[in-house]
Motif scaffolding. Structure first.
Motif, PDB file in Angstrom:
ATOM      1  N   ARG A  53      54.465  39.255  47.374  1.00 51.59           N
ATOM      2  CA  ARG A  53      53.610  39.597  46.243  1.00 51.59           C
ATOM      3  C   ARG A  53      52.857  38.384  45.701  1.00 51.59           C
ATOM      4  N   PHE A  54      53.581  37.281  45.495  1.00 52.16           N
ATOM      5  CA  PHE A  54      52.940  36.089  44.938  1.00 52.16           C
ATOM      6  C   PHE A  54      52.039  35.404  45.965  1.00 52.16           C
ATOM      7  N   LEU A  55      52.402  35.512  47.238  1.00 51.37           N
ATOM      8  CA  LEU A  55      51.557  34.944  48.282  1.00 51.37           C
ATOM      9  C   LEU A  55      50.233  35.689  48.356  1.00 51.37           C
ATOM     10  N   LEU A  56      50.271  36.996  48.208  1.00 53.70           N
ATOM     11  CA  LEU A  56      49.042  37.786  48.203  1.00 53.70           C
ATOM     12  C   LEU A  56      48.166  37.396  47.003  1.00 53.70           C
ATOM     13  N   GLU A  57      48.789  37.198  45.852  1.00 54.13           N
ATOM     14  CA  GLU A  57      48.048  36.781  44.661  1.00 54.13           C
ATOM     15  C   GLU A  57      47.380  35.427  44.892  1.00 54.13           C
ATOM     16  N   ALA A  58      48.122  34.514  45.508  1.00 56.69           N
ATOM     17  CA  ALA A  58      47.580  33.183  45.785  1.00 56.69           C
ATOM     18  C   ALA A  58      46.455  33.241  46.808  1.00 56.69           C
ATOM     19  N   ARG A  59      46.629  34.061  47.843  1.00 56.17           N
ATOM     20  CA  ARG A  59      45.586  34.200  48.863  1.00 56.17           C
ATOM     21  C   ARG A  59      44.300  34.741  48.266  1.00 56.17           C
ATOM     22  N   ASN A  60      44.408  35.713  47.373  1.00 50.74           N
ATOM     23  CA  ASN A  60      43.215  36.268  46.727  1.00 50.74           C
ATOM     24  C   ASN A  60      42.516  35.213  45.882  1.00 50.74           C
ATOM     25  N   LEU A  61      43.302  34.413  45.156  1.00 50.59           N
ATOM     26  CA  LEU A  61      42.729  33.339  44.345  1.00 50.59           C
ATOM     27  C   LEU A  61      41.999  32.328  45.210  1.00 50.59           C
ATOM     28  N   VAL A  62      42.641  31.952  46.307  1.00 59.43           N
ATOM     29  CA  VAL A  62      42.062  30.962  47.219  1.00 59.43           C
ATOM     30  C   VAL A  62      40.776  31.496  47.846  1.00 59.43           C
ATOM     31  N   ASN A  64      38.693  33.852  46.709  1.00 64.69           N
ATOM     32  CA  ASN A  64      37.627  33.949  45.710  1.00 64.69           C
ATOM     33  C   ASN A  64      37.091  32.579  45.324  1.00 64.69           C
ATOM     34  N   ALA A  65      37.988  31.601  45.236  1.00 62.21           N
ATOM     35  CA  ALA A  65      37.562  30.245  44.901  1.00 62.21           C
ATOM     36  C   ALA A  65      36.702  29.651  46.011  1.00 62.21           C
ATOM     37  N   ALA A  66      37.123  29.859  47.261  1.00 57.93           N
ATOM     38  CA  ALA A  66      36.345  29.350  48.395  1.00 57.93           C
ATOM     39  C   ALA A  66      34.987  30.037  48.471  1.00 57.93           C
ATOM     40  N   SER A  67      34.939  31.321  48.132  1.00 55.66           N
ATOM     41  CA  SER A  67      33.676  32.058  48.126  1.00 55.66           C
ATOM     42  C   SER A  67      32.714  31.508  47.074  1.00 55.66           C
ATOM     43  N   SER A  68      33.291  30.893  46.030  1.00 49.55           N
ATOM     44  CA  SER A  68      32.488  30.324  44.947  1.00 49.55           C
ATOM     45  C   SER A  68      32.283  28.822  45.118  1.00 49.55           C
ATOM     46  N   ARG A  69      32.566  28.313  46.319  1.00 50.42           N
ATOM     47  CA  ARG A  69      32.337  26.912  46.673  1.00 50.42           C
ATOM     48  C   ARG A  69      33.208  25.957  45.859  1.00 50.42           C
ATOM     49  N   LYS A  70      34.409  26.384  45.501  1.00 52.93           N
ATOM     50  CA  LYS A  70      35.332  25.508  44.791  1.00 52.93           C
ATOM     51  C   LYS A  70      35.964  24.512  45.762  1.00 52.93           C
ATOM     52  N   ASN A  71      36.412  23.386  45.212  1.00 54.35           N
ATOM     53  CA  ASN A  71      37.042  22.352  46.020  1.00 54.35           C
ATOM     54  C   ASN A  71      38.558  22.413  45.893  1.00 54.35           C
ATOM     55  N   PHE A  72      39.246  22.172  47.015  1.00 48.53           N
ATOM     56  CA  PHE A  72      40.704  22.252  47.056  1.00 48.53           C
ATOM     57  C   PHE A  72      41.309  20.893  47.383  1.00 48.53           C
ATOM     58  N   ASP A 164      39.121  21.666  42.037  1.00 49.35           N
ATOM     59  CA  ASP A 164      39.151  22.906  41.253  1.00 49.35           C
ATOM     60  C   ASP A 164      40.511  23.585  41.338  1.00 49.35           C
ATOM     61  N   ILE A 165      41.175  23.450  42.487  1.00 50.94           N
ATOM     62  CA  ILE A 165      42.503  24.049  42.695  1.00 50.94           C
ATOM     63  C   ILE A 165      43.347  23.075  43.506  1.00 50.94           C
ATOM     64  N   VAL A 166      44.610  22.932  43.118  1.00 45.98           N
ATOM     65  CA  VAL A 166      45.529  22.059  43.852  1.00 45.98           C
ATOM     66  C   VAL A 166      46.678  22.897  44.411  1.00 45.98           C
ATOM     67  N   ILE A 167      46.913  22.759  45.707  1.00 44.82           N
ATOM     68  CA  ILE A 167      48.011  23.446  46.390  1.00 44.82           C
ATOM     69  C   ILE A 167      49.094  22.422  46.686  1.00 44.82           C
ATOM     70  N   VAL A 223      44.659  28.376  54.775  1.00 47.41           N
ATOM     71  CA  VAL A 223      43.541  27.899  55.596  1.00 47.41           C
ATOM     72  C   VAL A 223      42.654  29.073  56.006  1.00 47.41           C
ATOM     73  N   TYR A 224      43.288  30.162  56.411  1.00 45.10           N
ATOM     74  CA  TYR A 224      42.534  31.358  56.814  1.00 45.10           C
ATOM     75  C   TYR A 224      41.669  31.856  55.664  1.00 45.10           C
ATOM     76  N   GLU A 225      42.250  31.953  54.457  1.00 44.17           N
ATOM     77  CA  GLU A 225      41.510  32.470  53.299  1.00 44.17           C
ATOM     78  C   GLU A 225      40.372  31.540  52.895  1.00 44.17           C
ATOM     79  N   ILE A 226      40.624  30.229  52.957  1.00 44.05           N
ATOM     80  CA  ILE A 226      39.580  29.269  52.600  1.00 44.05           C
ATOM     81  C   ILE A 226      38.414  29.351  53.576  1.00 44.05           C
TER      82      ILE A 226
END
Length: 237
Positions: A53-62, A64-72, A164-167, A223-226
């Protein structure tokens, strides 16, 4: 396994990768109780349903952030995962820290910027063979300085602003990095083992953060989501 396989991973894949294995029951954080499903031979077993559940939430965040050109920024400094962190980050075109976290790397950003500028200048001078014009003693000193900067700042050499996001892949090891993100209000995603505090990160993913196979499975999903998010951004231009 391919990234596609990891993206479609199910509970069987997670068990095969050892995602569900926690620490010994004597070395646990009571806050992790909701994320533990059982105890086997004094080892806590993580609830993989919650992990999913939490991995899916994180993947969605990642994504959407990558789609908005955010930096990781991906952080994982245990020796056994250093190469994995570097290769995955390069594949996803992310900044990374896979050696020592320098205290104040983010909270004292002006100092970090100065170090990065020095690092880039030395790299440029070496490429232009300017070191060859110096005395041997000075050349050796600059090479040593460049090597040190490469070790600690090589993964963020192209970073020109705060991420923008730190993993964070090793929560306990990189507590200082997490605290810096909290102070600055930078969203964080953390892998948390049964000895961690799940309340510190914005998204905490209950998982074995000691086994390479477990970390690889989760990291490759990010990596896949980004990559997918960045491709979407390009296609929408």
């Amino acid at each position: 396994m391919t990234i596609k396989r990891y993206f479609n991973s199910n509970l069987e894949d997670m068990m095969e990768a050892g995602v569900h294995f926690g620490h010994g029951s004597k070395k646990w954080n009571p806050k992790m109780a909701p994320y533990i499903s059982a105890k086997h031979k004094s080892i806590h077993i993580t609830n993989l349903t919650r992990t999913t559940r939490f991995l899916l939430e994180a993947r969605n965040l990642v994504f959407n952030a990558a789609s908005s050109r955010k930096n990781f920024l991906i952080v994982g400094t245990k020796n056994k995962i250093a190469d994995l962190v570097a290769s995955a980050s390069i594949r996803a075109r992310c900044h990374y820290v896979n050696k020592k976290w320098l205290r104040g790397m983010l909270t004292n950003w002006s100092t970090t910027e100065t170090r990065l500028k020095k690092f880039r200048n030395l790299r440029a001078e070496q490429k232009m063979a300017k070191f060859n014009c110096l005395q041997k003693r000075d050349t050796e000193r600059l090479k040593k300085e460049l090597s040190t900067l490469q070790t600690y700042l090589g993964g963020i050499k192209y970073m020109t602003e705060l991420p923008d996001i730190v993993i964070i892949l090793d929560h306990q090891e990189k507590y200082v990095a997490l605290r810096e993100c909290v102070i600055l209000g930078i969203p964080t995603i953390c892998l948390i083992d049964t000895n961690c505090d799940p309340d510190l990160a914005d998204i905490s993913i209950p998982a074995n953060n000691d086994a390479i196979s477990s970390i690889r499975l989760v990291l490759n999903q990010f990596v896949y989501e980004i990559c997918k998010g960045r491709l979407r951004n390009i296609n929408n231009k």
